[in-house]
Design a protein around this motif. Structure first.
Motif, PDB file in Angstrom:
ATOM      1  N   GLU A 129       0.827  -1.209   0.000  1.00  0.00           N
ATOM      2  CA  GLU A 129       0.000   0.000   0.000  1.00  0.00           C
ATOM      3  C   GLU A 129       0.862   1.260   0.000  1.00  0.00           C
ATOM      4  OE1 GLU A 129      -3.773   1.917   2.451  1.00  0.00           O
ATOM      5  OE2 GLU A 129      -3.046  -0.097   2.921  1.00  0.00           O
ATOM      6  N   LEU A 130       1.934   1.253   0.793  1.00  0.00           N
ATOM      7  CA  LEU A 130       2.851   2.393   0.801  1.00  0.00           C
ATOM      8  C   LEU A 130       3.547   2.528  -0.555  1.00  0.00           C
ATOM      9  CD1 LEU A 130       4.339   4.666   2.285  1.00  0.00           C
ATOM     10  CD2 LEU A 130       6.002   2.966   3.074  1.00  0.00           C
ATOM     11  N   THR A 131       3.911   1.386  -1.145  1.00  0.00           N
ATOM     12  CA  THR A 131       4.544   1.414  -2.466  1.00  0.00           C
ATOM     13  C   THR A 131       3.603   2.016  -3.500  1.00  0.00           C
ATOM     14  OG1 THR A 131       5.819  -0.562  -1.911  1.00  0.00           O
ATOM     15  CG2 THR A 131       5.648   0.023  -4.236  1.00  0.00           C
ATOM     16  N   ARG A 132       2.341   1.625  -3.436  1.00  0.00           N
ATOM     17  CA  ARG A 132       1.367   2.180  -4.383  1.00  0.00           C
ATOM     18  C   ARG A 132       1.250   3.690  -4.203  1.00  0.00           C
ATOM     19  NH1 ARG A 132      -4.843   1.238  -3.233  1.00  0.00           N
ATOM     20  NH2 ARG A 132      -4.178   2.698  -1.614  1.00  0.00           N
TER      21      ARG A 132
ATOM     22  N   VAL B  16      13.817   1.777  -7.349  1.00  0.00           N
ATOM     23  CA  VAL B  16      14.482   1.115  -6.218  1.00  0.00           C
ATOM     24  C   VAL B  16      13.433   0.569  -5.250  1.00  0.00           C
ATOM     25  CG1 VAL B  16      15.953   1.489  -4.205  1.00  0.00           C
ATOM     26  CG2 VAL B  16      16.605   2.463  -6.417  1.00  0.00           C
ATOM     27  N   LEU B  17      12.385   1.327  -5.008  1.00  0.00           N
ATOM     28  CA  LEU B  17      11.320   0.880  -4.111  1.00  0.00           C
ATOM     29  C   LEU B  17      10.630  -0.373  -4.645  1.00  0.00           C
ATOM     30  CD1 LEU B  17       9.845   1.708  -1.472  1.00  0.00           C
ATOM     31  CD2 LEU B  17       8.211   2.939  -2.896  1.00  0.00           C
ATOM     32  N   LEU B  18      10.364  -0.396  -5.952  1.00  0.00           N
ATOM     33  CA  LEU B  18       9.724  -1.566  -6.548  1.00  0.00           C
ATOM     34  C   LEU B  18      10.652  -2.774  -6.487  1.00  0.00           C
ATOM     35  CD1 LEU B  18       8.025   0.106  -9.647  1.00  0.00           C
ATOM     36  CD2 LEU B  18       6.908  -0.742  -7.581  1.00  0.00           C
ATOM     37  N   GLY B  19      11.949  -2.555  -6.658  1.00  0.00           N
ATOM     38  CA  GLY B  19      12.896  -3.653  -6.506  1.00  0.00           C
ATOM     39  C   GLY B  19      12.925  -4.188  -5.088  1.00  0.00           C
ATOM     40  N   LEU B  20      12.792  -3.284  -4.107  1.00  0.00           N
ATOM     41  CA  LEU B  20      12.729  -3.702  -2.702  1.00  0.00           C
ATOM     42  C   LEU B  20      11.505  -4.562  -2.432  1.00  0.00           C
ATOM     43  CD1 LEU B  20      13.743  -0.598  -0.553  1.00  0.00           C
ATOM     44  CD2 LEU B  20      14.676  -2.899  -0.351  1.00  0.00           C
ATOM     45  N   LEU B  21      10.378  -4.194  -3.057  1.00  0.00           N
ATOM     46  CA  LEU B  21       9.123  -4.906  -2.796  1.00  0.00           C
ATOM     47  C   LEU B  21       9.140  -6.318  -3.365  1.00  0.00           C
ATOM     48  CD1 LEU B  21       6.242  -4.621  -1.607  1.00  0.00           C
ATOM     49  CD2 LEU B  21       5.499  -3.833  -3.867  1.00  0.00           C
ATOM     50  N   ALA B  22       9.904  -6.516  -4.432  1.00  0.00           N
ATOM     51  CA  ALA B  22       9.936  -7.834  -5.072  1.00  0.00           C
ATOM     52  C   ALA B  22      10.623  -8.865  -4.180  1.00  0.00           C
ATOM     53  CB  ALA B  22      10.669  -7.746  -6.411  1.00  0.00           C
TER      54      ALA B  22
ATOM     55  N   PRO C 279      -4.123  -4.110  -7.128  1.00  0.00           N
ATOM     56  CA  PRO C 279      -4.815  -5.333  -6.656  1.00  0.00           C
ATOM     57  C   PRO C 279      -4.107  -5.980  -5.474  1.00  0.00           C
ATOM     58  CG  PRO C 279      -3.714  -5.720  -8.764  1.00  0.00           C
ATOM     59  CD  PRO C 279      -3.676  -4.253  -8.520  1.00  0.00           C
ATOM     60  N   LEU C 280      -2.787  -5.808  -5.376  1.00  0.00           N
ATOM     61  CA  LEU C 280      -2.049  -6.398  -4.253  1.00  0.00           C
ATOM     62  C   LEU C 280      -2.480  -5.760  -2.940  1.00  0.00           C
ATOM     63  CD1 LEU C 280       0.202  -8.504  -3.783  1.00  0.00           C
ATOM     64  CD2 LEU C 280       1.848  -6.621  -3.889  1.00  0.00           C
ATOM     65  N   SER C 281      -2.596  -4.431  -2.924  1.00  0.00           N
ATOM     66  CA  SER C 281      -3.007  -3.745  -1.696  1.00  0.00           C
ATOM     67  C   SER C 281      -4.500  -3.904  -1.437  1.00  0.00           C
ATOM     68  CB  SER C 281      -2.655  -2.256  -1.791  1.00  0.00           C
ATOM     69  OG  SER C 281      -3.330  -1.646  -2.875  1.00  0.00           O
ATOM     70  N   ALA C 282      -5.288  -4.217  -2.486  1.00  0.00           N
ATOM     71  CA  ALA C 282      -6.732  -4.405  -2.324  1.00  0.00           C
ATOM     72  C   ALA C 282      -7.083  -5.829  -1.910  1.00  0.00           C
ATOM     73  CB  ALA C 282      -7.458  -4.041  -3.620  1.00  0.00           C
ATOM     74  N   GLY C 283      -6.088  -6.706  -1.806  1.00  0.00           N
ATOM     75  CA  GLY C 283      -6.351  -8.077  -1.381  1.00  0.00           C
ATOM     76  C   GLY C 283      -7.015  -8.932  -2.434  1.00  0.00           C
ATOM     77  N   VAL C 284      -6.813  -8.632  -3.721  1.00  0.00           N
ATOM     78  CA  VAL C 284      -7.398  -9.430  -4.801  1.00  0.00           C
ATOM     79  C   VAL C 284      -6.748 -10.811  -4.815  1.00  0.00           C
ATOM     80  CG1 VAL C 284      -7.656  -9.601  -7.313  1.00  0.00           C
ATOM     81  CG2 VAL C 284      -7.909  -7.387  -6.163  1.00  0.00           C
ATOM     82  N   PRO C 285      -7.528 -11.880  -4.966  1.00  0.00           N
ATOM     83  CA  PRO C 285      -6.944 -13.232  -5.022  1.00  0.00           C
ATOM     84  C   PRO C 285      -5.897 -13.336  -6.134  1.00  0.00           C
ATOM     85  CG  PRO C 285      -9.323 -13.352  -4.774  1.00  0.00           C
ATOM     86  CD  PRO C 285      -9.008 -11.915  -5.009  1.00  0.00           C
ATOM     87  N   HIS C 286      -4.798 -14.008  -5.845  1.00  0.00           N
ATOM     88  CA  HIS C 286      -3.694 -14.232  -6.790  1.00  0.00           C
ATOM     89  C   HIS C 286      -3.006 -12.930  -7.204  1.00  0.00           C
ATOM     90  CE1 HIS C 286      -5.233 -18.308  -7.048  1.00  0.00           C
ATOM     91  NE2 HIS C 286      -6.403 -17.848  -7.462  1.00  0.00           N
ATOM     92  N   ALA C 287      -3.183 -11.864  -6.419  1.00  0.00           N
ATOM     93  CA  ALA C 287      -2.558 -10.582  -6.765  1.00  0.00           C
ATOM     94  C   ALA C 287      -1.038 -10.665  -6.699  1.00  0.00           C
ATOM     95  CB  ALA C 287      -3.064  -9.486  -5.843  1.00  0.00           C
TER      96      ALA C 287
END
Length: 505
Positions: free
Chosen positions: A57-60, A281-287, A354-362
Motif C-alpha cells: 500500500e505504501l509502495t502504491r 528502487v522501491l519496486l525492486g525492494l518490494l519484489a 490489486p495487491l493492496s486491495a487483497g485481490v486473489p492471486h494478486a
C-alpha cells in the motif's frame, strides 16, 4: 531513533549516488537505466543486504506520487508544435488501443493459462500502459522522426489515465461494477473532466505566474510543479482522472511564455530523475526474488502475446483512421510504434493496486508483471536503435534542446539547440552559410575532436561535429525543418523538393 534516521540517510544517499553514476553506465551499455535501479532495489532487499519491505500500500502511494512528477515533466517538455499533429492518434491509441490490448491479453491468458476472466482482464489492464519514464528516457537517445517520437511520448503521458481506472474497476469484487455501459460512461467522464481540470490549472497557472513577480527565480519551478500536483489532487477529489490533468497542465505550462522557463524545465528534469530512481528502487525492494522463479514462464508467454499480438493489433487499429492521407502511418511506422511501446515502472505500480486491495492471486500478478518488465524492457530497450535504423524511421541531425541556465536567452525568447552530424548525414561537407537558416537562427559554436570554435560562413561541417544553434521561438520550427532537409538531401535540398517535413520516407 536518531541513529536509525542517520543510517537511513546514509543508505539513501549512497543509493542515490550509485544510481546517478549508473545512468552513464546504462547509456554506455544501451540499457534503460530503470533496470539498473530495479536491480539495485533487489540487491539491497531481502535477498541481498536483508532489508525487509513488504508494504504494497505504501509502495502504491509513493509510486503514484512519483508518477505524477514523471508525467508532469513529460508534459512540461512536450512541444505543442510537434504534439498537435499526433494528438488524434495519441488519444485513440491511449483509449481505444488500450481497450484492444486489454481484450487480446485477457482472452489469451484466460484460454491459454486457464485464468478466470476478471483476473485475466486484470493482467491485460496492468500491462496495457506504456511507461512514461522508459519512453521519455529511451527515445531521447534514439534519433527517431519527431512525429513518431511525439506520438509515443504523448501516448505514454495519456494512457496512464484510462488504465488506472480499468485496474481499479477490475480490482473490485465481482458483481460490484454495475452495467458495462455505466462503467464506460464513468471512464469517459473521468477522462473529459481530467482534461478540463488540466486546461483550467494550466492556463490559470500560466496567467498567474506571468503576473506574480515572485521575488526569487527559484520559486517559479516550485510553482510550476505545485500546479501540476494541484491538478492531480483536484482531479482525484472530484473523481476525475488526475493523471490526465497532470499531463495537460504540464503541456500548457511548458508551452506558455513564462518567466524563467529554462530554470523550470531544468528543475522538472532533475525532480523526474529523482522520482524515477526512488520509484524503481522501491519496486525492486518490494519484489521477492525467491518467488519470481515460478513467474518466469507465465511472464514470457504473456510478454510474447503483448509484443507480438496485442500491441501490434492495437497500434494498427488505432492509426487506421489516420491513414487516409499522404501523412498516414505505413507498416514501418506501425512496426516501430509496436516495438517501442516500452513497459517500465507503471505496470509494476499498477500491479500493487490489486495487491493492496487483497485481490486473489494478486501476488502472482505482481511477480509475473515484474519479471515481464525486466525481461522485455531489456530486450526492447537494447534493440530499439537498430530496429529504428532497420525500419528506416530514424531522423538524422534531429535538433535537441540543451537545458542550460541562460538568462539572456530568456529575455530574447530564444532556444539553444544541439545538432549532431552522424555518419551518413549529408550535412557532412556543407558550409555553414549553405545551411540557409532563417533570420533569427545562427550556428554559434562547433564542437569537433574534443575542441570548440566559433564558425565562419565558410566553415565546412564534418561527420561527428556537434553544432550549437541559437534560434528564436518564432523561427525554431523553420530552422529544424531546414536542418532535416539538408541532412537528407544536402545543400541542394530545395531543388529536390525536400523541405524537411516529418513524413514517411
Amino acid at each position: 531513533m536518531t541513529h536509525d534516521f542517520n543510517v537511513a540517510l546514509l543508505i539513501g544517499a549512497a543509493v542515490l549516488l550509485v544510481c546517478v553514476g549508473a545512468v552513464r553506465l546504462s547509456v554506455r551499455l544501451g540499457l534503460p537505466s530503470l533496470l539498473v535501479y530495479l536491480l539495485l532495489g533487489v540487491v539491497i532487499g531481502e535477498a541481498g543486504f536483508g532489508i525487509q519491505f513488504e508494504n504494497a500500500e505504501l509502495t502504491r502511494t509513493l509510486g503514484i506520487c512519483a508518477l505524477v512528477v514523471i508525467i508532469a515533466e513529460g508534459g512540461l517538455t512536450a512541444r505543442w508544435s510537434t504534439l498537435r499533429p499526433v494528438l488524434g492518434p495519441a488519444v485513440v491509441l491511449s483509449t481505444f488501443g488500450v481497450g484492444v490490448s486489454v481484450a487480446v491479453i485477457g482472452a489469451v491468458v484466460h484460454y491459454a493459462l486457464g485464468v478466470p476472466w476478471q483476473e485475466a482482464l486484470l493482467y491485460g489492464a496492468v500491462l496495457s500502459s506504456t511507461d512514461a519514464a522508459a519512453v521519455f528516457s529511451t527515445l531521447r537517445r534514439v534519433p527517431v522522426r519527431p512525429r513518431l517520437a511525439a506520438l509515443l511520448e504523448a501516448e505514454s503521458g495519456i494512457n496512464d489515465a484510462p488504465v488506472v481506472i480499468l485496474v481499479v474497476l477490475l480490482s473490485m469484487p465481482a458483481g460490484s461494477h454495475g452495467p458495462w455501459y455505466e462503467q464506460l460512461g464513468l471512464v469517459a467522464f473521468e477522462l473529459v473532466a481530467g482534461g478540463a481540470i488540466g486546461l483550467l490549472a494550466g492556463f490559470g497557472g500560466a496567467w498567474a505566474l506571468r503576473r506574480a513577480a515572485l521575488p526569487s527565480a527559484g520559486l517559479y519551478p516550485l510553482a510550476a510543479i505545485g500546479l501540476t500536483v494541484l491538478a492531480f489532487a483536484a482531479g482525484s477529489v472530484v473523481h476525475a482522472s488526475g493523471f490526465l490533468a497532470v499531463y495537460v497542465t504540464g503541456v500548457v505550462l511548458g508551452n506558455a511564455h513564462l518567466p524563467h522557463r529554462r530554470a523550470m524545465l531544468g528543475f522538472a528534469d532533475g525532480l523526474a530523475w529523482l522520482a524515477q530512481i526512488g520509484l524503481f528502487v522501491l519496486l525492486g525492494l518490494l519484489a521477492s526474488p525467491a518467488e519470481l522463479g515460478s513467474a518466469v514462464l507465465p511472464a514470457l508467454v504473456v510478454g510474447l502475446v503483448l509484443i507480438l499480438l496485442a500491441r501490434p493489433l492495437s497500434v494498427h487499429l488505432s492509426v487506421l483512421p489516420f491513414n487516409l492521407g499522404s501523412n498516414g502511418f505505413g507498416w514501418r511506422d506501425q512496426a516501430f510504434l509496436a516495438w517501442a511501446g516500452l513497459r517500465g515502472a507503471v505496470p509494476v505500480v499498477l500491479a500493487t493496486i490489486p495487491l493492496s486491495a487483497g485481490v486473489p492471486h494478486a501476488q502472482e500478478i505482481f511477480n509475473v508483471v515484474f519479471v515481464l518488465v525486466v525481461v522485455y524492457t531489456a530486450a526492447q530497450g537494447v534493440t530499439l536503435p537498430p530496429v529504428a535504423k532497420r525500419l528506416g524511421v530514424t531522423a538524422p541531425a534531429e535538433p535537441t534542446d540543451l537545458q542550460v541556465e541562460a538568462a539572456p536567452l530568456e529575455r530574447m525568447g530564444a532556444d539553444l539547440l544541439q545538432v549532431e552530424v552522424p555518419p551518413g548525414s549529408k550535412l557532412n561537407g556543407v558550409h555553414v552559410d549553405e545551411l540557409r537558416l532563417p533570420v533569427g537562427a545562427v550556428v554559434t559554436l562547433v564542437l569537433r575532436d574534443g575542441g570548440a570554435f566559433v564558425p565562419v560562413p565558410e566553415t565546412r561541417l564534418k561527420t561527428r561535429d556537434s553544432l550549437l544553434i541559437v534560434t528564436t521561438e518564432q523561427v525554431r520550427d523553420v530552422a529544424e525543418r531546414r536542418l532535416r532537409a539538408v541532412s537528407r538531401r544536402g545543400r541542394l535540398a530545395r531543388w529536390f523538393a525536400e523541405h524537411g517535413e516529418d513524413r514517411r520516407q
